[in-house]
Design an enzyme around this catalytic site. Structure first.
Site, PDB file in Angstrom:
ATOM      1  N   ARG A  74      -8.017  -1.111   1.066  1.00  0.00           N
ATOM      2  CA  ARG A  74      -8.291  -1.937   0.252  1.00  0.00           C
ATOM      3  C   ARG A  74      -8.539  -1.837  -0.878  1.00  0.00           C
ATOM      4  NH1 ARG A  74     -12.508  -2.364   5.176  1.00  0.00           N
ATOM      5  NH2 ARG A  74     -10.928  -1.855   6.448  1.00  0.00           N
ATOM      6  N   LYS A 120     -10.568  12.342   8.674  1.00  0.00           N
ATOM      7  CA  LYS A 120      -9.874  11.768  10.180  1.00  0.00           C
ATOM      8  C   LYS A 120      -9.708  13.047  10.546  1.00  0.00           C
ATOM      9  CE  LYS A 120      -6.429   7.880   7.992  1.00  0.00           C
ATOM     10  NZ  LYS A 120      -7.392   7.119   8.784  1.00  0.00           N
ATOM     11  N   ASP A 162     -12.215   6.951   4.074  1.00  0.00           N
ATOM     12  CA  ASP A 162     -11.119   6.005   5.167  1.00  0.00           C
ATOM     13  C   ASP A 162     -11.272   4.886   4.349  1.00  0.00           C
ATOM     14  OD1 ASP A 162      -8.988   7.383   6.134  1.00  0.00           O
ATOM     15  OD2 ASP A 162      -9.960   7.388   8.123  1.00  0.00           O
ATOM     16  N   ASP A 184       1.379   6.086   5.698  1.00  0.00           N
ATOM     17  CA  ASP A 184       0.100   5.038   5.065  1.00  0.00           C
ATOM     18  C   ASP A 184       0.890   4.817   3.107  1.00  0.00           C
ATOM     19  OD1 ASP A 184      -2.026   3.658   5.533  1.00  0.00           O
ATOM     20  OD2 ASP A 184      -3.061   5.070   4.265  1.00  0.00           O
ATOM     21  N   ASP A 195      -3.212   9.551   3.727  1.00  0.00           N
ATOM     22  CA  ASP A 195      -4.650   9.734   4.079  1.00  0.00           C
ATOM     23  C   ASP A 195      -5.292  10.352   4.990  1.00  0.00           C
ATOM     24  OD1 ASP A 195      -6.776   8.721   4.377  1.00  0.00           O
ATOM     25  OD2 ASP A 195      -5.357   6.438   5.380  1.00  0.00           O
ATOM     26  N   LYS A 209       0.925  -1.264   0.088  1.00  0.00           N
ATOM     27  CA  LYS A 209       0.110   0.137  -0.169  1.00  0.00           C
ATOM     28  C   LYS A 209       1.095   1.458  -0.126  1.00  0.00           C
ATOM     29  CE  LYS A 209      -3.688   2.223   3.234  1.00  0.00           C
ATOM     30  NZ  LYS A 209      -4.371   2.360   4.074  1.00  0.00           N
ATOM     31  N   GLU A 247      -9.657   3.374   2.672  1.00  0.00           N
ATOM     32  CA  GLU A 247      -9.412   3.766   1.019  1.00  0.00           C
ATOM     33  C   GLU A 247      -8.185   2.116   0.748  1.00  0.00           C
ATOM     34  OE1 GLU A 247      -7.906   4.994   3.440  1.00  0.00           O
ATOM     35  OE2 GLU A 247      -5.914   4.904   3.316  1.00  0.00           O
TER      36      GLU A 247
HETATM   37  N1  BES Z   1      -4.381   3.778   7.204  1.00  0.00           N
HETATM   38  C1  BES Z   1      -6.045   3.865   8.359  1.00  0.00           C
HETATM   39  C2  BES Z   1      -5.504   2.754   8.588  1.00  0.00           C
HETATM   40  C3  BES Z   1      -4.437   3.440   9.952  1.00  0.00           C
HETATM   41  C4  BES Z   1      -5.156   3.735  11.126  1.00  0.00           C
HETATM   42  C5  BES Z   1      -3.466   2.935   9.736  1.00  0.00           C
HETATM   43  C6  BES Z   1      -4.149   4.044  12.324  1.00  0.00           C
HETATM   44  C7  BES Z   1      -2.716   3.480  11.435  1.00  0.00           C
HETATM   45  C8  BES Z   1      -3.109   4.328  12.161  1.00  0.00           C
HETATM   46  C9  BES Z   1      -6.304   2.801   6.697  1.00  0.00           C
HETATM   47  O1  BES Z   1      -7.056   3.609   5.626  1.00  0.00           O
HETATM   48  C10 BES Z   1      -7.954   3.759   7.742  1.00  0.00           C
HETATM   49  O2  BES Z   1      -8.603   4.849   7.749  1.00  0.00           O
HETATM   50  N2  BES Z   1      -8.764   2.499   8.262  1.00  0.00           N
HETATM   51  C11 BES Z   1      -9.882   3.030   8.968  1.00  0.00           C
HETATM   52  C12 BES Z   1     -11.311   1.569   8.133  1.00  0.00           C
HETATM   53  C13 BES Z   1     -12.303   1.938   8.862  1.00  0.00           C
HETATM   54  C14 BES Z   1     -12.784   3.504   8.169  1.00  0.00           C
HETATM   55  C15 BES Z   1     -13.458   0.573   8.458  1.00  0.00           C
HETATM   56  C16 BES Z   1      -9.864   2.221   9.989  1.00  0.00           C
HETATM   57  O3  BES Z   1      -9.047   1.975  10.615  1.00  0.00           O
HETATM   58  O4  BES Z   1     -10.127   3.682  11.157  1.00  0.00           O
HETATM   59 ZN    ZN Z   2      -5.385   4.099   4.596  1.00  0.00          ZN
HETATM   60 ZN    ZN Z   3      -8.080   5.691   5.493  1.00  0.00          ZN
END
Ligand code: BES
Ligand code: ZN
Ligand code: ZN
Length: 490
Positions: free
Chosen positions: A342, A268, A338, A279, A261, A256, A340
């Protein structure tokens, strides 16, 4: 910093500091011609990470630093790495230009032999000396120029050569991670990949632009990129071994490469959003692997695929509820912009499957905050599709101290990703929990029955405890040594 090796029985030569390891409760073993002042020998207990500086006279060495390894029975690769980094860091902080590190026979035994010890000390010396100062107007001048590792024979030297390459590849990945989002855009990542390919005849690099991705039907990846002014890129590196040995495979590494992000329209919160420059850590790890492959080689054909874009809110950005179509024709309802990672990975996985047809796919992604809740910052969550892959990655994780632990991916998790509007939705209902398994279940749809493992490095890519050679709030380069160890195991 230049790293060289010497046989442990040879004269150490001149160095501003000689670092020696000692076990707890044992008399420190010394190289021929070096004797410690009585007080130092008495003071030093050999506790893990304990240090004792002593002046010595006669010979070419003036100063010795004893570093404790703890009890002999507790000593392992990780302790050798940390003790090495303690030595390197002390030499640097003392402003010395050169350092020698001499390992005794029992320490080599604790390191599981000459090759592994050489590798361990060299990677730790390189990683322990890492500093990110690209953004300082006046970078602090690094003083330590020369490190001589003294160990037994050719095997030790060969291990050290390999360890140096591994350490440098880790630091390369950390540099990519630590660079702020404005200096590490998708175009910058692509340029780094091209540089790697230019440095090796065994590696080629192709970068797909948005028009090419559109032709291939990568609507999920492009749906994430819509809100960004920075053009998205899909990096495809290929390493081909000079000759394919029996049993060699075709392995795709997918990382990735989300260079920032914000969450997109599902924005966020502001606190710690700066950390989302990390990210792209999965992509950085994949590029780091190729950085090392250029020098180490590998019996397998290795493909590195890095989908890279920003995730930004904008008038054109994907909105919650929008539906996009991935390269394999799957339609996806984007319920949370968010989630994203996947979305960009599913097109990269579909691309890998259709164009590369690998035997095995490994993807690395900072995918879910949930994995940080479950496993913290020291362990990567893995979703291996076979026991073989689980065991191989676990073994590689123990060897490199880039630890991994399997998490469940059940049919019920896959069910939860089905959408009423489209084929899939990009988040499951929040009441279901198991956010990391949900992310993995979404990805599973795109790999079919290819052997595959998803590695969720959201916790381990940065923010781990300080471990002398790695850890703390900056990028860890996690994945580089883990994957290289996996590739090396066969
Ligand atoms: N890049 C984030 C995941 C992340 C969060 C990595 C905190 C490191 C620290 C990812 O893109 C994301 O925002 N995931 C969301 C998914 C949710 C909306 C289902 C998450 O984990 O909150
Ligand atoms: Zn992300
Ligand atoms: Zn995200």
């Amino acid at each position: 910093m230049k790293l060289t090796c010497k046989d442990s029985s040879a004269a150490i030569g001149s160095a501003d500091l000689l670092v020696l390891f000692g076990f707890e409760g044992e008399k420190a073993q010394l190289p021929a011609g070096v004797s410690l002042p009585k007080a130092a020998a008495l003071d030093f207990k050999g506790k893990f990470r304990e240090t004792r500086l002593a002046d010595v006279s006669g010979g070419s060495i003036d100063r010795v630093l004893l570093v404790g390894l703890g009890k002999r029975a507790d000593c392992d690769w990780e302790r050798l790495r940390r003790a090495t980094a303690v030595g390197v860091k002390r030499a640097e902080s003392m402003g010395l230009a050169s350092m020698a590190l001499w390992v005794s026979e029992p320490a080599v035994e604790a390191g599981c032999g000459a090759e592994a010890t050489g590798r361990t000390l060299a990677e730790a010396a390189v990683m322990g000396h890492y500093q990110f100062d690209r953004c300082k107007s006046k970078p602090t001048k690094r003083k330590l120029e020369r490190v001589v590792l003294c160990g037994p024979g050719r095997e030790f030297a060969a291990g050290a050569k390999r360890g140096e390459v591994l350490g440098q590849a880790n630091c390369f990945a950390r540099d990519l991670q630590n660079a702020p989002g404005n200096l590490m855009t998708p175009s910058n990542m692509a340029e780094e990949a091209r540089k790697i390919a230019r440095a090796s005849t065994a590696i080629t690099c192709k970068v797909l632009d948005e028009a090419t991705m559109a032709k291939l039907g990568m609507g999920a990846l492009l749906g994430v990129a819509r809100g960004s002014r920075e053009p998205a890129k899909l990096i495809h590196l290929v390493y081909k071994p000079t000759r394919r040995a029996k049993g060699s495979r075709k392995i795709a590494l997918v990382g990735k490469g989300l260079t920032f992000d914000t969450g997109g329209i599902s924005l966020k919160p502001g606190a710690r959003m700066d950390e989302m420059k990390f990210d792209m850590s999965g992509g950085a790890a994949v590029l780091g692997v190729f950085h090392a492959l250029a020098q180490l080689g590998c019996e397998h054909e290795v493909h590195g695929i890095v989908p890279s874009t920003e995730n930004m809110p904008d008038g054109q950005a994907t909105k919650p509820g929008d539906v996009h179509t991935a390269m394999d024709g799957t339609t996806i309802e984007v319920l949370n912009t968010d989630a994203e990672g996947r979305l960009i990975l599913c097109d990269a996985l579909a691309y890998a499957k259709a164009k590369v047809k690998p035997d095995t796919i490994l993807d690395l992604a900072t995918l879910t905050g949930a994995v940080v809740v479950g496993l913290g910052h020291e362990v990567t969550g893995i979703f291996p599709s076979t026991h073989n892959l689980r065991d191989a990655l676990h073994k590689a994780g123990e060897a490199t101290a880039e630890r991994v632990w399997p998490l469940p991916l059940l049919d019920t998790h896959k069910e939860q990703m089905k959408s009423q509007v489209a084929d899939l939705k990009n988040i499951s209902s929040p009441s279901m929990g198991a956010g990391s398994s949900a992310g993995a279940a979404f990805l599973a749809h795109f790999v079919g029955d290819t052997e595959w493992c998803h590695l969720d490095i959201a916790g381990t890519a940065w923010g781990g405890v300080e471990r002398d050679y790695v850890g703390g709030s900056s990028g860890s380069g996690v994945g580089v040594r883990l994957l290289l160890e996996y590739l090396h195991q066969g």
